[in-house]
Design a protein around this motif. Structure first.
Motif, short mmCIF file in Angstrom:
data_model
loop_
_atom_site.label_atom_id
_atom_site.label_comp_id
_atom_site.label_asym_id
_atom_site.label_seq_id
_atom_site.Cartn_x
_atom_site.Cartn_y
_atom_site.Cartn_z
N VAL A 83 30.23 51.22 50.06
CA VAL A 83 31.05 51.38 48.86
C VAL A 83 30.14 51.25 47.64
O VAL A 83 29.40 50.27 47.52
CB VAL A 83 32.17 50.32 48.79
N THR A 84 30.20 52.24 46.76
CA THR A 84 29.45 52.22 45.51
C THR A 84 30.45 52.29 44.37
O THR A 84 31.24 53.23 44.29
CB THR A 84 28.48 53.42 45.44
N LEU A 85 30.40 51.27 43.49
CA LEU A 85 31.36 51.17 42.39
C LEU A 85 30.61 51.05 41.08
O LEU A 85 29.69 50.23 40.96
CB LEU A 85 32.24 49.93 42.59
N SER A 86 31.00 51.84 40.09
CA SER A 86 30.39 51.71 38.77
C SER A 86 31.47 51.78 37.70
O SER A 86 32.49 52.44 37.87
CB SER A 86 29.33 52.80 38.54
N ASP A 87 31.21 51.05 36.62
CA ASP A 87 32.18 50.94 35.53
C ASP A 87 33.52 50.49 36.11
O ASP A 87 34.53 51.18 36.01
CB ASP A 87 32.29 52.26 34.77
N LEU A 88 33.49 49.30 36.68
CA LEU A 88 34.59 48.76 37.47
C LEU A 88 35.23 47.56 36.78
O LEU A 88 34.53 46.73 36.21
CB LEU A 88 34.02 48.30 38.83
N VAL A 89 36.56 47.47 36.87
CA VAL A 89 37.29 46.27 36.45
C VAL A 89 38.23 45.87 37.58
O VAL A 89 39.00 46.70 38.07
CB VAL A 89 38.12 46.53 35.17
N ILE A 90 38.13 44.60 38.00
CA ILE A 90 39.08 44.03 38.95
C ILE A 90 39.61 42.76 38.29
O ILE A 90 38.85 41.82 38.05
CB ILE A 90 38.45 43.71 40.31
N ARG A 91 40.91 42.74 38.01
CA ARG A 91 41.45 41.59 37.28
C ARG A 91 42.83 41.20 37.79
O ARG A 91 43.58 42.02 38.31
CB ARG A 91 41.49 41.87 35.79
N ASP A 92 43.10 39.92 37.63
CA ASP A 92 44.44 39.36 37.86
C ASP A 92 45.00 39.66 39.25
O ASP A 92 46.19 39.95 39.40
CB ASP A 92 45.41 39.85 36.78
N THR A 93 44.15 39.58 40.28
CA THR A 93 44.64 39.75 41.65
C THR A 93 45.51 38.56 42.01
O THR A 93 45.10 37.41 41.84
CB THR A 93 43.47 39.88 42.64
N ALA A 94 46.70 38.83 42.49
CA ALA A 94 47.67 37.79 42.82
C ALA A 94 47.50 37.33 44.26
O ALA A 94 46.92 38.02 45.10
CB ALA A 94 49.09 38.32 42.61
N CYS A 95 48.05 36.17 44.56
CA CYS A 95 48.02 35.61 45.91
C CYS A 95 48.93 36.41 46.84
O CYS A 95 49.85 37.08 46.40
CB CYS A 95 48.50 34.17 45.89
N GLY A 96 48.64 36.29 48.14
CA GLY A 96 49.46 36.92 49.17
C GLY A 96 48.71 37.98 49.92
O GLY A 96 48.19 38.91 49.33
N ASP A 97 48.61 37.83 51.25
CA ASP A 97 47.91 38.81 52.07
C ASP A 97 48.29 38.58 53.53
O ASP A 97 48.90 37.57 53.87
CB ASP A 97 46.40 38.67 51.90
N LEU A 98 47.89 39.50 54.39
CA LEU A 98 48.14 39.37 55.82
C LEU A 98 47.09 38.48 56.46
O LEU A 98 45.92 38.55 56.11
CB LEU A 98 48.12 40.75 56.48
N ASP A 99 47.49 37.68 57.44
CA ASP A 99 46.51 36.93 58.21
C ASP A 99 46.00 37.82 59.34
O ASP A 99 46.47 38.95 59.51
CB ASP A 99 47.12 35.60 58.71
N PRO A 100 44.99 37.37 60.12
CA PRO A 100 44.45 38.22 61.18
C PRO A 100 45.48 38.72 62.20
O PRO A 100 45.30 39.76 62.82
CB PRO A 100 43.41 37.32 61.85
#
Length: 169
Positions: A83-100
């Protein structure tokens, strides 16, 4: 959301993916190629972008905000995920996801970006802001994370209300 898999090739520009009941963007399996420019992925009920098991992904001018679990996840699991990312913003990710096991866990993660199981991720000019637990995390043997001109700031506590860490390796 947007899903590219099983060897497909996609070029996407000026695209918004929002309010999905699951993951915003998924790229899955080897020989799959996804190239995106001017992408906004926000307010999805799952991860912003999930890249697993061998795809090649390049994103320029991408914003991932207010998604759940992990803003961007790259995992190789014995393949050559890149994965190559440029000029990237990652903000305010909320809690909650799948377990294995695939069970929803409301107190899980909230991290900006996760790189694991040997994936290779390069970020040039990135801002990771206001995410939970970890701004960026890289783990497992063979994993490669390259950061250039990146800011990680205002990482808040994990979903259990404990510490917030900028970078975990």
């Amino acid at each position: 959301g947007l899903q590219v898999q099983e060897g497909a090739r996609a070029e996407v520009s000026r695209c918004t993916v929002e309010l999905s009941s699951g993951i915003g963007v998924t790229a899955f399996s080897s020989v799959t190629v996804l190239t995106v420019t001017d992408l906004v992925v926000r307010d999805n009920a799952g991860r912003g972008m999930n890249v697993q098991e061998g795809p090649q992904v390049a994103a320029t001018r991408a914003v991932f905000e207010r998604n759940r679990g992990i803003g961007v996840l790259a995992a190789a699991a014995g393949t050559a995920t890149s994965v190559t990312l440029s000029d990237l913003v990652i903000r305010d990710t909320a809690c909650g996801d799948l377990d294995p096991a695939g069970t929803w866990q409301p107190d899980r993660f909230g991290s900006g970006m996760g790189v694991q199981f040997g994936a290779a991720v390069s970020v040039t000019r990135g801002l990771f802001e206001g995410n939970h637990d970890l701004g960026i995390v890289a783990n497992d043997a063979g994993t490669m994370l390259t950061l250039e001109d990146v800011t990680v700031q205002d990482t808040v506590g994990d979903c259990a209300g404990q510490w917030g860490r900028g970078l975990g390796v």
